[in-house]
Structures are given as C-alpha cells and as structure tokens.
Design an enzyme around this catalytic site. Structure first.
Site, PDB file in Angstrom:
ATOM      1  N   GLU A   1     -17.257  -4.410  24.964  1.00 16.78           N
ATOM      2  CA  GLU A   1     -16.357  -5.678  24.869  1.00 16.78           C
ATOM      3  C   GLU A   1     -15.257  -5.572  24.037  1.00 16.78           C
ATOM      4  O   GLU A   1     -13.692  -6.484  24.331  1.00 16.78           O
ATOM      5  CB  GLU A   1     -17.172  -6.679  24.711  1.00 16.78           C
TER       6      GLU A   1
ATOM      7  N   HIS B   1      -4.347   4.390  -3.131  1.00 18.95           N
ATOM      8  CA  HIS B   1      -4.075   3.625  -2.006  1.00 18.95           C
ATOM      9  C   HIS B   1      -3.369   1.840  -1.976  1.00 18.95           C
ATOM     10  O   HIS B   1      -2.151   2.192  -1.414  1.00 18.95           O
ATOM     11  CB  HIS B   1      -5.706   2.561  -1.591  1.00 18.95           C
TER      12      HIS B   1
ATOM     13  N   HIS C   1     -27.953 -16.060  25.705  1.00 23.64           N
ATOM     14  CA  HIS C   1     -27.144 -16.106  26.468  1.00 23.64           C
ATOM     15  C   HIS C   1     -26.249 -17.165  27.024  1.00 23.64           C
ATOM     16  O   HIS C   1     -25.376 -17.242  28.080  1.00 23.64           O
ATOM     17  CB  HIS C   1     -27.560 -15.183  28.023  1.00 23.64           C
TER      18      HIS C   1
ATOM     19  N   HIS D   1       1.161  -0.866   0.126  1.00 23.36           N
ATOM     20  CA  HIS D   1      -0.034  -0.391  -0.104  1.00 23.36           C
ATOM     21  C   HIS D   1       0.961   1.192  -0.066  1.00 23.36           C
ATOM     22  O   HIS D   1       2.123   1.143   0.835  1.00 23.36           O
ATOM     23  CB  HIS D   1      -0.704  -0.156   1.354  1.00 23.36           C
TER      24      HIS D   1
HETATM   25  C1  LIG Z   1     -10.964  -4.869   9.652  1.00 20.91           C
HETATM   26  C2  LIG Z   1     -10.607  -4.889   8.474  1.00 20.91           C
HETATM   27  N1  LIG Z   1     -11.278  -4.414   7.311  1.00 20.91           N
HETATM   28  C3  LIG Z   1     -11.166  -4.202   6.258  1.00 20.91           C
HETATM   29  C4  LIG Z   1      -9.806  -4.193   5.609  1.00 20.91           C
HETATM   30  C5  LIG Z   1      -9.307  -4.322   4.113  1.00 20.91           C
HETATM   31  N2  LIG Z   1      -8.648  -2.814   4.220  1.00 20.91           N
HETATM   32  C6  LIG Z   1      -7.232  -2.492   4.408  1.00 20.91           C
HETATM   33  S1  LIG Z   1      -6.694  -0.604   3.951  1.00 20.91           S
HETATM   34  C7  LIG Z   1      -9.079  -0.705   3.967  1.00 20.91           C
HETATM   35  C8  LIG Z   1      -9.389   1.137   3.386  1.00 20.91           C
HETATM   36  C9  LIG Z   1      -8.503   1.853   4.599  1.00 20.91           C
HETATM   37  O1  LIG Z   1      -8.862   3.148   4.489  1.00 20.91           O
HETATM   38  P1  LIG Z   1      -8.486   4.190   4.916  1.00 20.91           P
HETATM   39  O2  LIG Z   1      -8.137   4.198   6.313  1.00 20.91           O
HETATM   40  O3  LIG Z   1      -8.911   5.627   4.181  1.00 20.91           O
HETATM   41  O4  LIG Z   1      -6.397   4.154   4.307  1.00 20.91           O
HETATM   42  P2  LIG Z   1      -6.112   4.710   2.808  1.00 20.91           P
HETATM   43  O5  LIG Z   1      -6.786   4.731   1.902  1.00 20.91           O
HETATM   44  O6  LIG Z   1      -6.640   5.725   3.244  1.00 20.91           O
HETATM   45  O7  LIG Z   1      -4.483   3.931   3.243  1.00 20.91           O
HETATM   46  C10 LIG Z   1      -9.502  -1.701   3.667  1.00 20.91           C
HETATM   47  C11 LIG Z   1     -10.856  -1.222   3.341  1.00 20.91           C
HETATM   48  C12 LIG Z   1      -9.156  -4.397   6.634  1.00 20.91           C
HETATM   49  N3  LIG Z   1      -7.160  -4.282   6.969  1.00 20.91           N
HETATM   50  N4  LIG Z   1      -9.144  -4.120   7.916  1.00 20.91           N
END
Ligand SMILES: Cc1ncc(C[n+]2csc(CCOP(=O)(O)OP(=O)(O)O)c2C)c(N)n1
Length: 663
Positions: free
Chosen positions: A412, A266, A474, A28
């Site tokens: 939690e 991204h 539960h 990334h």
């Molecule tokens: C819990 C979770 N859901 C989905 C993902 C997959 N994922 C990685 S980065 C991302 C987008 C994140 O957006 P942002 O925080 O704005 O990051 P940017 O595009 O600015 O790097 C997703 C959906 C993940 N890593 N963790």
C-alpha cells in the site's frame, strides 16, 4: 565537458553548498559534498548525463531526476543553478529563507527542475518508480513504429536512509517485477546515516539484494567521474527488462576533512570550517564562487540540451502531423483536460439499484475510464473487493505497458508513493485502491500528495464498522476523520450510487489536489426522491439538502455515506419540520460561500443532529454546542455488519432519540 572541467565544477558546487548552509546555519552538507562528482556527471556530462533543457523544464522527453534524499537539497539547487535553470545565485543565498524557491527540502511546484517533494526518506525512490511506470505507459501509448516520442530515463539519487525505509523496498520489488528498465537508481552508499555509521543499523549486501529483486547492480567509486559516466552509459543503453542500480561508494562530507566520512559530515556542522574547506577545495576567498570556466562549460552544456530538445521537437511535430488523434490525446493529458460533461457521461443508475457504493464505484469507473483515457488505476491485491478494475483496460506489465490496471501487490505504501510519481509526471490520472482501514499504510504518501497538490484518487472501500465479521482490525472508525485533517485532501463519502458518480466526477475535475473516496462494503439505499443531478452535483458542493422540510424548519439532520439512511428514516417519523443534509465531503462544503452554507445550514436552526459511523469530533462544527453528534468513539466489534452498526448506535431510532432530547 571534459573530466577536468567536471572535477572543477564539482568542487565549485561543493563551495556553493558550504556557503548556503553556512549562511543559514542549517541544512545538510553531507550529500551535496559526497555526491558532487555524481552531480557533475548527471548535469554536466552531455553524452551520458541527464537529458534536459533548462529552458523547458517540463520537456516531455527529458530525463526525470528525483533527489530522494531530499535533505541534500543544496545538491539539487546548486546543480540546477549551474545548469541554467531559473535558480539564481541569489536563490542559493536565500536557502531555507522565507518565500525562497530554495526551501529546506525540495518542493514540487516551488522550484523549476524539482520533480518531486522529497524529504520523508524513501518516498522519492517510490516516486521514481511511479515516474518510470508513467514513462513506460506513455511510450506504449504514444510511440509509433515511425516516431519515438518517449524514450527518457528516470534517475533517482537515494542514500542509506531511503533504502532502509520500507516504502522503497516495496517500490523496488514492484519495479523489478514489472521490468521497469527505464529506471536508474544511484545509491549514495557512504556508510553513514544521521546518528551513526550505517553499520550500526544495516548489514545487507546491496548488490545481492538488488539482484534478488530483478535489478542489475554495479558498484563504483562515486568520486570517479569516468566510472560514474560509464555506469550511466551502461545503464541507459541496456534495455534488458531490469531496473539499474549504481551503488556509488562515496565519502560523506568530502571536502571538509574535519567531518568527512563520519556522521558529523551529515548535517551542517561542517559549515563551521567553511573558510578552510574552500581553500582546500582550491576555491578563491569569498563565498558563492562560480568560475568563468564553469559558467562557460555549462553554457555549452545547455546549448547541447537545447539542441537535443529541438531535435526532439521536430520528431514530435512529425509525429503530431502523422497521428493527430494521438497528439490531441497527449495534449489533453498534459493539460489535464477533463470532459466538462463528465458528470453526464456516467450512466444513471436504475431507481431500483440496490448495492454497496463500492459496487456502484465499480460501474462508475468504467464510464470515467471511457471518457478519460488518461485514467489508470490499481489495487493492493484487492480488486475483487475494491471493484475498481477497468474492464477493458488490460493489465499493466512487461507484456503490455499500455495496460491501465496496475497490480501493486500488498504494497500500500509504495502504491501511494508510486501513484504520486505518476501524478508528478502529470501525463496520467492516477487512482489506486485498498480497504479504507489500510489507508494508514499509505498515509505518508497521501500527505505528500496533498502537500504537492497532486490529483491522485484513492478508492477506499469497506469504509466503516459495516465491514462486519472481519472485526475491529478491519473496521475503520478513526480513518475517515483522520484523513480529513490533512490539509488539501478532499475526503468524499457518498451516500448512494448517484453520489458515488458525483464523487468520481468531482475527484476528476479536481486537478490541484487528491481526493479519497470512501465506499461501503454493504448495500445502501438509492435516494430517488431527489433528482440524480442534485445528488451528483451535491457532491461538488460537499453538502446539500437531500430532503427539504415541508413545513417550518425545526430540525436539521446531517450525515455522510451509509448513515444518511438513518437520517432519512428518522425524518420519515419526525415530521415535516425536518431537513436532511447529506454531507459527503466536509472540505468541499467548507470551501463554499457563506451564502451557500447558510442556505444549507441556516444559523436560525440550532436543533441539529449529525451521525457518522466513525469518531465524532469533526462533526461538532456543523451541529454547534446546542446539537448532538452520534459517532463511534471506540473500536468496533467482530459480528455481522448490521448488528455491529446497531450495537454502536448507528440506527434511525438513535437519531430520533437524540432529536427528542434536544431542547
Ligand atoms: C522518514 C524519515 N525519517 C527520518 C528522517 C530524518 N533524517 C533525515 S536524513 C537522515 C539520515 C539519512 O541517512 P542517509 O540516507 O545515509 O543520508 P546521509 O547521511 O548519507 O546524508 C534521517 C534519519 C527523514 N527525513 N525521513
């Protein structure tokens, strides 16, 4: 480092990220490029940036930096490299390769300077809250009027994704309510997520949101080095009882015009434009370039970090000399020392004790807490039921950060991730509690605790359909086994009060991974015919002979927790050839030698019945195809617990019947 030098280092860090992602064709780029100026300030600005010494990555009073947006791992690796941590240029070239210390997402224990395993979005924000809690607790316990040992900050970098996740919302509320003003969150607000522009999925006013949670919020241009530095300075200087958020408006993928500012920025697609991007950034031809000027600046930065460390060390030494007992306690905490006789420090239960294992747990935690000042605990608004309140431990909060009882509220997931943050920090032993059935709500954090080898203890009470009247919502049936499939997690389901003592001791002695203690709502017997020591130590082995056969071995009955009672009663009726094996922890049993396991479950005896008030699947490995498993492979029933148990086949008669049906 002056602003020009910081700006140059920012572009070189961009180059490193582009080259690393280009080399492995994955990863990334958006965050490392968009946050380059933030990185330059954090790691390069010696006045307002992070307090660190790359030669002592675990310096007790370092600022902790958590990259919550773990997908931007190349951000962290580049800056750790430039800062002089043991992350070489070759390590950057090995980004995402087998056995590298630069894995796809940051992993605790793998890379010096990485403070948390992040990647599942949102976790890092809550881990940072845990670090901040730990920092406040440490300052309250160990600082004296004469000496300040702990006054560091915890700084997390998170994106839109982290802040969309519920776990961060829970943690942000907790941090605001508990006035953790040693916490600074930098929000990489670039208006882009993965699939799309962020406005497709969010529209909240970040400043107002944070303000409503008791935080101080400021919005800045995230590419303006002076503004970043000033915001950090203000945030660090202001002990006003409010955590701080710096909302940094950035352009994702800055430096690669073809993708910058869009969702294409991204991921890795910008790496296709590596050459032109390098030129645009003013970098020379060739990859993984770091200028002599940047090296020299960071060498100087490192010197100032080392000097800060040395100045602190002399304060620490004076403090140690003046407070030998505190110093001994802190050293023991850091080394995760557990009293070798912990198991004996827990008072024996009287032989006529008659109560639930959650109640026994409530007694045991008092003794463990007395023996281990590092133990802290918490409950998700269920202390009254989970019974893990440390009676003379006081409440943690702004009035008293030395308190050992944390009030998580009904949060939690954050409770799990905050506990992980405490465990990452490594000064205190974190435990936390809720109803067993809600373990699902903190499961993502339990999984990460197991992955990162964090010694967190989960106290999960009301562990079966024995919950009764609250009904199937539960009544856990799949929860216990559902957690057993997480590698590295010890799931312990004690049968009686002494096994409960053993479970606590076992979880405390385990310093390289989490343990979940499943405790009953309902009363269980006390198995006095077997010695206290055998029952306690039996838990360490995971499975042991609770009642030995008196004649030639014909049948083995195996159970955990409350169902051990049915085996004992069945054995009473089935005669002297029956052995009862209590199996409080499959994982521990499976780690024993072949010899030990054979002694407990001899292969020569194939007539075996296992019983547990939960899904049956995992028990088959102990009974084999010639045996039988009595489990509950359905959801429960709303009725008094003893009736539900009976209706679902959890009874001695069912064990006897099953044995008699075996060939
Ligand atoms: C819990 C979770 N859901 C989905 C993902 C997959 N994922 C990685 S980065 C991302 C987008 C994140 O957006 P942002 O925080 O704005 O990051 P940017 O595009 O600015 O790097 C997703 C959906 C993940 N890593 N963790």
């Amino acid at each position: 480092m002056n602003l020009d030098a910081l700006a140059i280092s920012a572009n070189e860090a961009r180059g490193l990220a582009i080259d690393a992602v280009h080399a492995c064709s994955s990863g990334h780029l958006g965050l490392p490029l968009g946050c380059a100026e933030i990185g330059a300030t954090l790691f390069g600005d010696q006045t307002h940036g992070l307090r660190y010494n790359p030669e002592a990555p675990k310096w007790l009073n370092r600022d902790r930096f958590i990259l919550s947006a773990g997908h931007g791992s190349m951000f962290l690796y580049s800056w750790l490299h430039l800062s002089g941590y043991e992350v070489s240029l070759q390590d950057l070239k090995n980004f995402r390769q087998l056995h590298s210390i630069t894995p796809g997402h940051p992993e605790f224990n793998e890379t010096p300077g990485v403070e948390a395993t992040t990647g599942p979005l949102g976790q890092g924000v809550a881990n940072a809250v845990g670090y901040a809690l730990s920092g406040k607790h440490a300052a309250a316990k160990f600082n004296t009027a004469e000496h300040t040992i702990f006054d560091h900050h915890v700084i997390a970098l998170a994106g839109d994704g982290c802040l969309q996740e519920g776990v961060s919302k829970e943690a942000i509320a907790f941090a605001g309510h508990n006035q953790l003003d040693n916490l600074i969150l930098i929000y990489d607000s670039n208006d882009v997520t993965l699939d799309a522009m962020a406005d497709v999925t969010q529209g909240e006013d970040a400043e107002q949101y944070f303000a409503s949670q008791g935080w101080d919020a400021v919005t800045i241009d995230g590419h303006d080095l002076g503004a970043i530095s000033a915001a950090l300075a203000t945030a660090k200087a202001c002990d006003n009882g409010k955590p701080k958020v710096i909302i940094a408006k950035t352009e994702i993928g800055r430096g690669i015009p073809e993708v910058a500012g869009t969702a294409k920025g991204h991921g890795e697609s910008g790496a296709n434009f590596a050459e032109s991007a390098r030129r645009g950034l003013g970098l020379p031809d060739g990859s993984f370039y770091v200028s002599e000027q940047t090296k020299a600046c960071f060498a100087e930065r490192k010197d100032s970090g080392v000097a800060g460390f040395e100045a602190w060390t002399s304060i620490y030494e004076a403090w140690s000399a003046a407070n030998p007992e505190l110093a001994a306690e802190l050293s023991a905490d850091v080394a995760k020392v557990v009293p070798s006789d912990l198991i004996d420090l827990i008072p024996e239960f009287s032989s006529d004790y008659s109560n639930a294992t959650r109640a026994a747990g409530g007694d045991v935690i008092q003794a463990v807490a007395a023996a281990m000042p590092s133990l802290i605990t918490g409950s998700a608004d269920l202390y009254g039921s989970t019974k893990n309140y440390i009676k003379d431990g006081d409440d943690f909060g702004a009035e008293n950060f030395a308190g050992r009882n944390i009030w998580y509220g009904i949060r939690e997931h954050a409770m799990g991730a905050i506990s992980n943050g405490v465990a990452y920090d490594g000064l205190f032993r974190a435990s936390c509690a809720t109803f067993a059935v809600f373990a699902d709500y903190l499961r993502p954090s339990i999984r990460l605790a197991a992955l990162a080898k964090l010694p967190v203890t989960y106290i999960l009470t009301h562990d079966s359909v024995g919950v009764g009247e609250d009904g199937p919502t539960h009544q856990p049936v799949e929860t216990v086994s559902g957690l057993r499939v997480i590698p590295g997690l010890d799931v312990i389901r004690p049968a009686d009060p002494e096994e409960t003592a053993g479970a606590w001791a076992a979880s405390m002695h385990r310093t390289d991974g989490p343990s979940a203690l499943f405790l009953t709502r309902q009363t269980v017997p006390t198995y006095n015919e077997t010695s206290v020591r055998t029952r306690r130590e039996g838990v360490f082995y995971g499975g042991y002979i609770l009642r030995k056969e008196t004649g030639p071995l014909e049948t083995i009955l195996i159970a955990s927790g409350s169902e051990v009672e049915h085996c004992m009663k069945a054995a009473d009726q089935l005669g002297g050839g029956v052995r009862v094996v209590s199996m409080p922890c499959m994982e521990r049993f499976d780690r024993q030698s072949d010899d030990y396991r054979e002694r407990v479950l001899p292969a020569s005896c194939a007539r075996r019945v296992a019983i547990e008030a939960g899904v049956s699947g995992l028990w088959w490995k102990y009974v084999g195809s010639g045996g039988e498993v009595l489990g509950i492979d359905r959801f429960g029933i709303s009725a008094p617990g003893d009736i539900v148990m009976e209706q679902l086949g959890m009874a001695a008669e069912c064990v006897i019947e099953a044995v008699n049906e075996l060939s």
